[in-house]
Scaffold this motif. Structure first.
Motif, PDB file in Angstrom:
ATOM      1  N   ILE A  22      -9.276 -19.098  11.361  1.00  0.00           N
ATOM      2  CA  ILE A  22      -8.474 -20.187  11.925  1.00  0.00           C
ATOM      3  C   ILE A  22      -9.372 -21.009  12.835  1.00  0.00           C
ATOM      4  N   ASP A  23      -9.277 -22.309  12.696  1.00  0.00           N
ATOM      5  CA  ASP A  23     -10.086 -23.237  13.490  1.00  0.00           C
ATOM      6  C   ASP A  23      -9.163 -24.332  14.032  1.00  0.00           C
ATOM      7  N   VAL A  24      -8.818 -24.235  15.323  1.00  0.00           N
ATOM      8  CA  VAL A  24      -7.943 -25.229  15.963  1.00  0.00           C
ATOM      9  C   VAL A  24      -8.811 -26.228  16.725  1.00  0.00           C
ATOM     10  N   GLU A  82      -5.790 -13.954  21.371  1.00  0.00           N
ATOM     11  CA  GLU A  82      -6.502 -15.170  21.774  1.00  0.00           C
ATOM     12  C   GLU A  82      -8.004 -14.914  21.602  1.00  0.00           C
ATOM     13  N   MET A  83      -8.647 -15.712  20.768  1.00  0.00           N
ATOM     14  CA  MET A  83     -10.043 -15.461  20.401  1.00  0.00           C
ATOM     15  C   MET A  83     -11.008 -16.485  21.019  1.00  0.00           C
ATOM     16  N   PHE A  84     -10.451 -17.546  21.603  1.00  0.00           N
ATOM     17  CA  PHE A  84     -11.323 -18.567  22.186  1.00  0.00           C
ATOM     18  C   PHE A  84     -10.577 -19.262  23.321  1.00  0.00           C
ATOM     19  N   TYR A  85     -11.291 -19.512  24.428  1.00  0.00           N
ATOM     20  CA  TYR A  85     -10.728 -20.300  25.537  1.00  0.00           C
ATOM     21  C   TYR A  85     -11.839 -21.160  26.129  1.00  0.00           C
ATOM     22  N   MET A  86     -11.448 -22.386  26.482  1.00  0.00           N
ATOM     23  CA  MET A  86     -12.429 -23.276  27.120  1.00  0.00           C
ATOM     24  C   MET A  86     -11.714 -24.164  28.128  1.00  0.00           C
ATOM     25  N   ARG A  87     -12.400 -24.376  29.282  1.00  0.00           N
ATOM     26  CA  ARG A  87     -11.910 -25.331  30.283  1.00  0.00           C
ATOM     27  C   ARG A  87     -13.007 -26.356  30.534  1.00  0.00           C
ATOM     28  N   ASN A  88     -12.600 -27.617  30.573  1.00  0.00           N
ATOM     29  CA  ASN A  88     -13.543 -28.720  30.784  1.00  0.00           C
ATOM     30  C   ASN A  88     -13.752 -28.913  32.286  1.00  0.00           C
ATOM     31  N   THR A  89     -14.953 -28.569  32.750  1.00  0.00           N
ATOM     32  CA  THR A  89     -15.253 -28.728  34.182  1.00  0.00           C
ATOM     33  C   THR A  89     -16.000 -30.030  34.465  1.00  0.00           C
ATOM     34  N   GLY A  90     -16.118 -30.849  33.419  1.00  0.00           N
ATOM     35  CA  GLY A  90     -16.820 -32.121  33.602  1.00  0.00           C
ATOM     36  C   GLY A  90     -15.896 -33.219  34.074  1.00  0.00           C
ATOM     37  N   THR A  91     -16.426 -34.454  34.021  1.00  0.00           N
ATOM     38  CA  THR A  91     -15.665 -35.613  34.508  1.00  0.00           C
ATOM     39  C   THR A  91     -15.118 -36.475  33.386  1.00  0.00           C
ATOM     40  N   GLY A  92     -15.471 -36.138  32.140  1.00  0.00           N
ATOM     41  CA  GLY A  92     -14.982 -36.904  30.994  1.00  0.00           C
ATOM     42  C   GLY A  92     -14.324 -35.980  29.977  1.00  0.00           C
ATOM     43  N   SER A  93     -13.618 -36.589  29.023  1.00  0.00           N
ATOM     44  CA  SER A  93     -12.942 -35.798  27.988  1.00  0.00           C
ATOM     45  C   SER A  93     -13.956 -35.193  27.014  1.00  0.00           C
ATOM     46  N   VAL A  94     -13.620 -33.986  26.577  1.00  0.00           N
ATOM     47  CA  VAL A  94     -14.413 -33.330  25.533  1.00  0.00           C
ATOM     48  C   VAL A  94     -13.580 -33.361  24.250  1.00  0.00           C
ATOM     49  N   VAL A  95     -14.123 -33.991  23.197  1.00  0.00           N
ATOM     50  CA  VAL A  95     -13.411 -34.173  21.931  1.00  0.00           C
ATOM     51  C   VAL A  95     -13.976 -33.207  20.872  1.00  0.00           C
ATOM     52  N   GLY A  96     -13.096 -32.699  20.036  1.00  0.00           N
ATOM     53  CA  GLY A  96     -13.553 -31.822  18.944  1.00  0.00           C
ATOM     54  C   GLY A  96     -13.898 -30.426  19.402  1.00  0.00           C
ATOM     55  N   VAL A  97     -13.197 -29.956  20.448  1.00  0.00           N
ATOM     56  CA  VAL A  97     -13.436 -28.597  20.917  1.00  0.00           C
ATOM     57  C   VAL A  97     -12.789 -27.622  19.927  1.00  0.00           C
ATOM     58  N   HIS A  98     -13.569 -26.679  19.400  1.00  0.00           N
ATOM     59  CA  HIS A  98     -12.999 -25.720  18.442  1.00  0.00           C
ATOM     60  C   HIS A  98     -13.916 -24.513  18.331  1.00  0.00           C
ATOM     61  N   GLN A 130     -14.332 -21.136  15.411  1.00  0.00           N
ATOM     62  CA  GLN A 130     -13.847 -20.551  14.166  1.00  0.00           C
ATOM     63  C   GLN A 130     -13.685 -19.045  14.346  1.00  0.00           C
ATOM     64  N   GLY A 131     -12.431 -18.627  14.558  1.00  0.00           N
ATOM     65  CA  GLY A 131     -12.150 -17.208  14.743  1.00  0.00           C
ATOM     66  C   GLY A 131     -11.937 -16.512  13.413  1.00  0.00           C
ATOM     67  N   THR A 132     -12.597 -15.369  13.209  1.00  0.00           N
ATOM     68  CA  THR A 132     -12.562 -14.671  11.923  1.00  0.00           C
ATOM     69  C   THR A 132     -12.153 -13.216  12.114  1.00  0.00           C
ATOM     70  N   LYS A 133     -11.302 -12.741  11.200  1.00  0.00           N
ATOM     71  CA  LYS A 133     -10.909 -11.333  11.193  1.00  0.00           C
ATOM     72  C   LYS A 133     -10.922 -10.823   9.757  1.00  0.00           C
ATOM     73  N   PHE A 134     -11.353  -9.556   9.600  1.00  0.00           N
ATOM     74  CA  PHE A 134     -11.320  -8.882   8.304  1.00  0.00           C
ATOM     75  C   PHE A 134     -10.302  -7.760   8.400  1.00  0.00           C
ATOM     76  N   LEU A 135      -9.270  -7.813   7.546  1.00  0.00           N
ATOM     77  CA  LEU A 135      -8.159  -6.879   7.684  1.00  0.00           C
ATOM     78  C   LEU A 135      -7.754  -6.284   6.343  1.00  0.00           C
ATOM     79  N   PRO A 136      -7.496  -4.972   6.290  1.00  0.00           N
ATOM     80  CA  PRO A 136      -6.825  -4.399   5.113  1.00  0.00           C
ATOM     81  C   PRO A 136      -5.333  -4.675   5.231  1.00  0.00           C
ATOM     82  N   GLU A 137      -4.730  -5.124   4.168  1.00  0.00           N
ATOM     83  CA  GLU A 137      -3.299  -5.409   4.217  1.00  0.00           C
ATOM     84  C   GLU A 137      -2.502  -4.098   4.275  1.00  0.00           C
ATOM     85  N   SER A 138      -1.301  -4.184   4.799  1.00  0.00           N
ATOM     86  CA  SER A 138      -0.466  -2.989   4.976  1.00  0.00           C
ATOM     87  C   SER A 138       0.348  -2.668   3.724  1.00  0.00           C
TER      88      SER A 138
END
Length: 258
Positions: A172-174, A192-208, A210-218
């Protein structure tokens, strides 16, 4: 021919005769499967001297065909000549595994054309499902692990004989925009696999990320069966006007039947 008796009721005439064997032999002849000895008058079965003939006269005087008669020719996968001391049988070899042959060995079967067949071969298949979805700048929710959207696909077991185990790799890539001071986290389901806070003075665009998981189905897919596999994109801890505008989903499925 002799005639005895006086012809009276108490002493009737009796006619008796005897024909010598030699006088009869001239009337007899041998036919198919019969031997006739004109010298001795003996009639017996005629046994062919052709190669491969297994008919014999048994000790009790009857005709007998011994089982296979030791004349069976074997090819690949068979041994023995068909006699009592060497019966025809499969040419097997020693079981080389630590497990028991009764519990673990596969089967051998006869098909419609009379050929031997083994158990169905195992199958491994791989398939990929992906989708990219766009959104109209939706605020990242403040509550952690809030479901944003769900991607679902149907996975099918291609094996018509065996059940299969399904293993999936999920991505998943948000994509977010974080104005100055804003923050947000993304993940899968309750993770929750990713968190980011912008500590700068301008907007950050395209923050993402790619979280990956490998799972056996139930679940186990039966032969030829289909079942849905779902993947939920989550986000949370949104602050400072953070918003998302795109989610990329990927589900890669490995389907194994052995």
């Amino acid at each position: 021919m002799t005639v005895s008796g006086s012809g009276s009721p108490a002493n009737p005439f009796v006619i008796s005769s005897e024909i010598p064997c030699a006088d009869v032999r001239g009337c007899l002849s041998a036919g198919p499967g019969i031997t006739f000895n004109t010298g001795t008058g003996q009639i017996s079965a005629h046994l062919s001297a052709q190669a491969g003939n297994n008919v014999v006269v048994a000790p009790d005087g009857g005709l007998m065909v011994p089982t296979a008669g030791g004349q069976v020719l074997t090819g690949c996968g068979l041994t023995g000549n068909g006699s009592a001391s060497s019966p025809v049988k499969a040419n097997t070899q020693a079981w080389p595994y630590a497990c028991g042959v009764d519990a673990a060995a596969g089967g051998v079967y006869c098909d419609t054309q009379g050929r031997l067949r083994s158990d169905p071969r195992g199958m491994v298949s791989f398939t990929n499902y992906s989708e990219s979805r766009s959104y109209n700048d939706i605020a990242v929710p403040a509550t952690q692990n809030t479901v944003l959207d769900t991607f679902s696909v149907n996975v099918t077991n291609p094996d018509p004989c065996r059940s299969a185990q399904v293993y999936t790799e999920r991505e998943i890539d948000v994509w977010m925009v974080l104005p100055a001071g804003a923050g947000g986290g993304t993940g899968q389901a309750a993770d929750e696999m990713f968190y980011m806070r912008n500590t700068g003075t301008g907007s950050v665009v395209g923050v993402h990320a790619q979280g990956t998981k490998f799972l056996p189905e139930s679940f186990t897919l039966g032969p030829g069966a289909t079942a849905p596999v779902s993947l939920s994109a989550t986000a949370g801890r949104g602050s400072g006007g953070a918003y998302y505008y795109s989610i990329v989903f990927n589900i890669r499925a490995m389907i194994i039947s052995l």
